[in-house]
Design an enzyme around this catalytic site. Structure first.
Site, PDB file in Angstrom:
ATOM      1  N   VAL A 192      -0.396   2.861   6.332  1.00 17.50           N
ATOM      2  CA  VAL A 192      -0.319   2.681   5.435  1.00 17.50           C
ATOM      3  C   VAL A 192      -1.085   0.543   5.297  1.00 17.50           C
ATOM      4  O   VAL A 192      -2.396   1.131   5.020  1.00 17.50           O
ATOM      5  CB  VAL A 192       0.913   1.962   4.440  1.00 17.50           C
ATOM      6  N   CYS A 193      -0.703   0.158   5.620  1.00 17.60           N
ATOM      7  CA  CYS A 193      -1.278  -1.191   6.333  1.00 17.60           C
ATOM      8  C   CYS A 193      -2.340  -1.085   7.128  1.00 17.60           C
ATOM      9  O   CYS A 193      -3.200  -2.140   7.301  1.00 17.60           O
ATOM     10  CB  CYS A 193      -0.872  -2.047   7.050  1.00 17.60           C
TER      11      CYS A 193
END
Lengths: 207, 207, 207, 207, 207, 207, 207, 207
Positions: free
Chosen positions: H117-118
């Site tokens: 995600v990040c």
């Protein structure tokens, strides 16, 4: 017939750091190097924190085994430092045993490299002489898991207690109220997950 | 109630190499083959280096189990060589036991293929007869880890000591000063990491 | 203080196959299913080959636990078959214990699903009653390695011997000369590596 | 859109051994040291056996990285030996590239320590210049599997072919009939399982 | 730019079984032997079940590589059987390629021992000639996972599709209604978990 | 000399849940978090189902160790809840021991976080006082497998029995007929594979 | 030449849950069952939370494959439910494709059992028809890691994007501010570590 | 068709540290915490050493995700620090992108928690905008290996280069002669094995 519960007592324990030398450390493959370095330093900090008498020894440090981790020397500048001229089993070195007996302590907290030799040999010899032996398994390393498992079986069968540095710290401390700050600092410095807990806690509660 | 510390003594030990045969070696899957071959040869070199009486035996070598590793035959041309006609437990072979007893030694250093049979059976029988048994776990191999763990549990529970070839070498040698060159050569030949240490050391100090 | 060497004796052993049922087999995840199925059938063939009295039992087979592996029923059509109406520990079932005692054997070779319950419970109970218990670890399965390790610790601590089907076969057979063909067939049918050895051997020597 | 099948050709290939130095070898933890040492020596023997031009290079060998494995120096006494004064990517060293180009070969067989640097950097640079690059993955080592996987992804994505020494030997040899004895010796010296096959085969057929 | 979806078609596929020989099988260590044997036999049964033309080939079967698995010979008594006199890459053997082309099929389902040589070499060559190549990864074995991963990367990068025998069976079958009994039997014979499901199902529904 | 068979008895057992706190749970890395959470809740449900007296305790819950899992509080609203002000070993807290003794039970079923401290310390102390201790190993978690193995060795050596929640449930229940529905629900809620068996069974038999 | 960044869009995505049936679930061994069950339910909750159209399908659910997980049926009482009469590739079932096309969405979020068949087949077919395919890898399971890796290679090579349920949730949500409570609840219900963070946070900040 | 060799250039690179927050760090389980913490700090030190512009960002740091690692804040007191109010993909935050573009660099070195995600979201977005993206895989962590592998596949397929901090340091440094002391210090501080090499080297050569 079971082993009795022998509890670590900070007034009766001495720490033995055996052969944590630069060359020998490169042989350790049963624990990841970041983790192992951290564990060894944690045990050293533990000894410092609980003011346990500590004894350093090395095997043949002029040869390929290499110098002791400088951090250990720096942490214990006044500790007995036995550079063994050749004895593989540290217990075969009279100075080493004398240094231990000079402390008057009956509980030996021992770690070293490699587990099945530098730790197991003095551990087994010490038990024969009536000491209570606590092996710090995660600050002791060796070639691979098979070797470690063999060494643990031999030491445990002979009566040694297998512990890790964190377990030893907790058993020595007994009660958080003895010094919350001190123990928390020790844990925070060597357990990233615990450090995270403390960081979050401080942030959330200091608002 | 603990096992006492029985220390390997080079004047009281005999090495038993059981069934390291070409066919049986292909069954060994609890240790990588490069590593296992190295460990077996290391144990053989150890026996040679410490001049320990050594006894070779094979199981049914005319059949699919295949011939003994030729390197072992070559290293010990004069050793007793018992090609068992059928006994699975080498201890059931009178010649094998006689050869052991003829050495007058009380400590048996044993390794073989496969662990739970060729090693465990004679180990258990020898303990019953009062021998001190040291299993070299890393020169003994078998089908998988589950099988090995079961065999170790059985042997350790019966009183065998679990060691690796490196631990045995160190316990037999006792003191580097007895022969620095000799032990270093043994280690260098069978521990790549140690060989690297020596190579770097020699380069750095011989300038 | 060590466990004595209790050796499997084909004239004194009975095989107990506990709850190898279709539903329960799907719970076994500490051993790969191809391997586990092979091990269970190998143990059954072993029982047949050595003509050991064999007892089958199931737990609640009308429910989700499902039917016994049909291969086991087919192999032992005349064996005592105790479909336990509810007792989890087979030893709590009088018929099961009676069937065992009826054989007059003192050595119990036991395997089942799941290890920590269907094997461990009767194993522990049988030891209390003076039987010699041999757990076939690779024909016994459970949820994961952690569970298995706990179960082994409990059983071994109570005096059970941990063996695998191959080790048991070898200890029962004692000497290849008793029947080379028969044992070779058993091994060839259940150890692919051994089958390969035999295939190559036959090809090379029959030219 | 797929990579075309570029086949190793012994008349068009050069072997590059990059930084297999005593110190750097101690950093390798994605392959067991016995296995890794064997793989590196196998690749060197392969180069020798197929008479492939071979180029040795080291990084900063006067410092902690340490000396090249002496076995490699001994095997290739006349090979170009580029002790790089500082360039991390060997391709940044003009002598190294010149030595490669002097061979006139278009296929580079490369291995080294550590994979993501000493192997990947020159591999990527060579592909840019139109060479066909074959990375010998099992004679290249690094810190851990995560690092290796990253390096493989980068090299493969750029067009390198990932092979092992055995695959390369087979692709270079093409046909056993070119030299049965020679290839068999190479394999026997570096694949214990293959050595066992040969030992059994010889025993069974030479009766 | 992606690979298009090439779907296995039972009217356009041929199965190539490459070098599943007794000696070479002992080299396979990236898959457990029980599992690997099962997978190879499952692929053979699949070929039989879908009536796919099947071609057998061996490498140097008079030497240590040993004889083909007898089960494969028995299953395909009339299949082309190319005992290669020396070519390592089966595609270099004209008879092998001729046998494939004689089938008129464009889809090659290939498996063999060892993956990076006996499978990868003909797979890469076949792709160059315009065949659609499906590698049955679980019926192909090699020395270790590192070698396998390298081989997969090379084959996949060249356009081969990686499948397992179960996936291939399902893609060939398309619809259970074509023959429920037949596919269920194939699965039951080679997937113990599926066999259990069927056994339970039959028991519960046949009451 | 073996441990006697001490069998769990639902009329004589108390459950101790030690330090399952949000912060400490983040330290557990020897068991996957989904699995661990499930095991802890399973043990709690087990306690509820068998109506075993249950005692909750926490260590320093106002600090970073964080609050007890809310699910545990909710399940046992009336259970003794000892928020220890600082004692690391729960047995050093008089209220905790008093609460246990107040139950009059002699069998302690204990689980907690982390294994080598929060479980091992009170387990060892309780054994010294004559309690029978059953450690639920899969509802106890710690930093890594090495730490767990050390802790198990220490506890088992002292006489603790290592069990998992499922084994404990079965030993407490004794006979399915005591309550088929209840036990099946407990298993279905915490063993996905068992839930699947039940779902299939119900579907197949309710047609 | 790279795959473009295709971003999940909650207004353009449909969720396909393929063959999560009680029998087939017992075949899944590449993910631990507690973890797998949690992942499947998390994906279902995600579909519900983002109000994505969801389609359920089963393969031969009257046979041993067994019934769909009842939780999925209960969550999506009004979803299209295609009980395929025999097609193994769901895309071969006209109703299934029609149901997808009826949603008007171009992004397919797909998961199922087993990965290489029930997921890969429709995924590959859908890509051919121009859909953007996102495989939820952790809610898809199969026999073992080797099978999974083969399936991933095939799907990724064909253009599918490999994601996990958590990544998909985050990409769909875009910004916490859209609904802090809702996303936090989804995460808390299926990620024990995140639940712990929230529990600690709430405790610390609500004082 | 291969990815071209894009080489890290210290005059054209910016470092992005995304969401290394106390709470999120507890989610990382694909890398051991000691190792992960070390890798993150190594990457930070690398950025500092090469004087690369560095940008810090956090997600929702007032909530359970917790505060950024204080060490990162302390190392980069003047770096842009974007506390994102809710955007999950940092690239959706205009300030973040503006800060990057303000550096004028085209190469993004990115690491964060959690990987899929990040890290993956901004990486994919940046590639779309023409940046060259280098993911530092060992300073990026996530839930488990399956999740990581999925994320790597997605990022690599989109054109990101996967590197580790050590590889990046070497590619940025180019030549040891640029600053032997500086690079050695960076390595010594974060690679215990390298530190050992340096310690031994210094001891041996400074005599």
């Amino acid at each position: 017939m079971n082993k009795p519960y022998t509890r670590l007592d900070k007034d009766n324990a001495v720490v033995l750091l055996v052969d944590h030398q630069a060359g020998l450390l490169s042989l350790v493959r049963d624990i990841d190097p970041d983790q192992f370095r951290n564990n060894v330093l944690a045990l050293a900090d533990l000894a410092k924190y609980f003011k346990l008498p500590t004894i350093l020894t090395t095997s043949f440090e002029q040869g390929p085994n290499g110098p002791l981790m400088p951090e250990l020397k720096a942490l214990f500048p006044d500790a007995p430092y036995i550079a063994r001229p050749g004895q593989i089993n540290a217990w075969d070195n009279a100075d080493f045993v004398k240094a231990i007996k000079a402390t008057g302590k009956k509980q030996l907290i021992i770690a070293g490299v490699v587990t099945e030799v530098c730790v197991a040999f003095p551990a087994l010899a010490a038990i024969e002489e009536g000491f209570e032996v606590f092996v710090i398994t995660d600050a002791s390393g060796t070639f691979n898991a098979l070797t470690r498992d063999s060494a643990w079986d031999r030491m445990s069968g002979a009566g040694a207690q297998l512990m890790t540095w964190f377990g030893a710290a907790c058993e020595l401390h007994r009660d958080w109220r003895n010094d919350v700050e001190g123990l928390a600092t020790l844990l925070s410095n060597h357990i990233p997950d615990y450090r995270n807990l403390i960081n979050s806690y401080n942030t959330f509660t200091q608002r």
